[in-house]
Write an enzyme that holds these catalytic residues in place. Structure first.
Site, PDB file in Angstrom:
ATOM      1  N   LYS A 143       0.057   4.282  -0.221  1.00  0.00           N
ATOM      2  CA  LYS A 143      -0.653   5.340   0.244  1.00  0.00           C
ATOM      3  C   LYS A 143      -0.155   6.652  -0.583  1.00  0.00           C
ATOM      4  CE  LYS A 143      -0.232   3.169   4.709  1.00  0.00           C
ATOM      5  NZ  LYS A 143       0.024   3.280   6.213  1.00  0.00           N
ATOM      6  N   ASN A 196       0.937  -1.164  -0.050  1.00  0.00           N
ATOM      7  CA  ASN A 196       0.056  -0.170  -0.092  1.00  0.00           C
ATOM      8  C   ASN A 196       0.771   1.255  -0.065  1.00  0.00           C
ATOM      9  OD1 ASN A 196      -1.648   2.112   0.624  1.00  0.00           O
ATOM     10  ND2 ASN A 196      -2.213   1.593   2.677  1.00  0.00           N
ATOM     11  N   GLY A 214       2.332   2.356  10.690  1.00  0.00           N
ATOM     12  CA  GLY A 214       3.312   3.571  10.551  1.00  0.00           C
ATOM     13  C   GLY A 214       4.089   3.718  11.828  1.00  0.00           C
ATOM     14  N   GLU A 249      -7.228   4.830   7.711  1.00  0.00           N
ATOM     15  CA  GLU A 249      -6.714   6.207   7.363  1.00  0.00           C
ATOM     16  C   GLU A 249      -7.900   6.954   6.638  1.00  0.00           C
ATOM     17  OE1 GLU A 249      -3.013   5.662   5.420  1.00  0.00           O
ATOM     18  OE2 GLU A 249      -1.804   5.211   7.495  1.00  0.00           O
ATOM     19  N   HIS A 309      -9.385   1.399   4.624  1.00  0.00           N
ATOM     20  CA  HIS A 309      -8.309   1.566   5.445  1.00  0.00           C
ATOM     21  C   HIS A 309      -8.504   2.531   6.403  1.00  0.00           C
ATOM     22  CE1 HIS A 309      -4.137   2.663   6.548  1.00  0.00           C
ATOM     23  NE2 HIS A 309      -3.960   1.537   5.951  1.00  0.00           N
ATOM     24  N   SER A 363       3.127  -2.222  10.296  1.00  0.00           N
ATOM     25  CA  SER A 363       4.759  -2.239  10.512  1.00  0.00           C
ATOM     26  C   SER A 363       5.263  -3.604  10.215  1.00  0.00           C
ATOM     27  CB  SER A 363       5.098  -1.882  11.877  1.00  0.00           C
ATOM     28  OG  SER A 363       4.747  -0.586  12.280  1.00  0.00           O
TER      29      SER A 363
HETATM   30  P1  PGA Z   1       2.938   0.235   7.527  1.00  0.00           P
HETATM   31  O1  PGA Z   1       1.126   0.519   6.884  1.00  0.00           O
HETATM   32  O2  PGA Z   1       3.150  -1.082   6.913  1.00  0.00           O
HETATM   33  O3  PGA Z   1       3.707   1.559   7.065  1.00  0.00           O
HETATM   34  O4  PGA Z   1       2.495   0.122   9.032  1.00  0.00           O
HETATM   35  C1  PGA Z   1       0.408  -0.566   6.690  1.00  0.00           C
HETATM   36  C2  PGA Z   1      -0.832  -0.044   6.193  1.00  0.00           C
HETATM   37  O5  PGA Z   1      -1.159   0.889   6.586  1.00  0.00           O
HETATM   38  O6  PGA Z   1      -1.435  -0.673   5.214  1.00  0.00           O
END
Ligand code: PGA
Length: 244
Positions: free
Chosen positions: A10, A8, A166, A92, A90, A205
């Site tokens: 983003k 992803n 994140g 976010e 998601h 993460s």
């Molecule tokens: P991350 O994000 O691996 O940077 O923690 C995962 C995601 O939001 O899909």
């Protein structure tokens, strides 16, 4: 079940970023798992052209086929471009755009009708977990965000604890196992034998150093990877671990 390593991106990347796909293909020429990269909308055509063998997905779609929805993108248009999957709900988007599970379900219906695989994201916030509500929050989101008509091809679930996205903090194997087992049971209750064929990804993460441990957990059928999907070398490590 064959695992899925999904990246992803983003709101990252730039014209030319599709070079990462050639680097990834060179690092893992025969992945042994399904590989998907979801860049921002404007980069999709270049990523599609650069990525034979690697699926390309989007990060959102609208619930309607077409119409007066300025700034939105339909699932049909994505499918016509050659996109195979779309991330929906998601955390976010739930936080930044107020997306509800009902809206996510409507978008999922549209994505599936267009022939896309909907990757439906669920996951509790830290305060939910601290209050002992992680399982109930995730179960409610799973129930409300997923419409009828699921198959092993048109639906993927991504369990992403919000506090692990994140942040560098990964859920423990026990925490992941508990939620994935409960989600599998809920899918089987809802969809019968089909519920066993729906992949459940973990996200939050994931990196090359923890991927193998996460993939060894029961009912973890792959990963949704943010930060570590931006660099070919890091994502290649996760793809290699998924092939196990
Ligand atoms: P991350 O994000 O691996 O940077 O923690 C995962 C995601 O939001 O899909």
């Amino acid at each position: 079940m064959r695992k899925l390593a999904a990246g992803n991106w983003k709101m990252n990347g730039a014209p030319g970023s599709e070079a990462m796909l050639a680097d990834l293909a060179a690092a893992v020429p025969q992945p042994g798992c399904d590989v998907l990269i979801c860049p921002p909308f404007p980069l999709i055509p270049a990523f599609l052209a650069a990525a034979p063998g690697i699926g390309i997905g989007a990060q959102d779609c609208h619930w309607a086929d077409a119409g007066a929805h300025t700034g939105d993108v339909s699932a049909h248009l994505l499918a016509a471009l050659g996109v195979s999957a779309v991330i929906l709900g998601h955390s976010e988007r739930r936080a930044d755009h107020g997306e509800t599970s009902a809206l996510v379900a409507a978008k999922t219906t549209a994505a599936q009708a267009a022939g896309l695989t909907a990757i439906v994201c669920i996951g509790e916030r830290e305060e939910d977990r601290d209050a002992g509500q992680a399982l109930s929050v995730v179960d409610r989101q799973l129930w409300d965000s997923v419409p009828e008509g699921a198959t092993g091809e048109n639906l993927v679930i991504a369990y992403e604890p919000v506090w692990a996205i994140g942040t560098g903090r990964t859920a423990t194997a026990a925490q992941i196992g508990e939620v994935h087992a409960a989600s599998r049971a809920a899918l089987v209750t809802r969809f019968g034998a089909v519920g066993r064929t729906v992949r459940i990804l973990y996200g939050g993460s994931v990196k090359p150093s923890n991927a193998a441990e996460i993939f060894a957990v029961d009912d973890v059928d792959g990963a949704l990877v943010g930060g570590a999907s931006l660099k070919a070398a890091d994502f290649a490590g996760i793809v290699a671990a998924a092939a196990g």
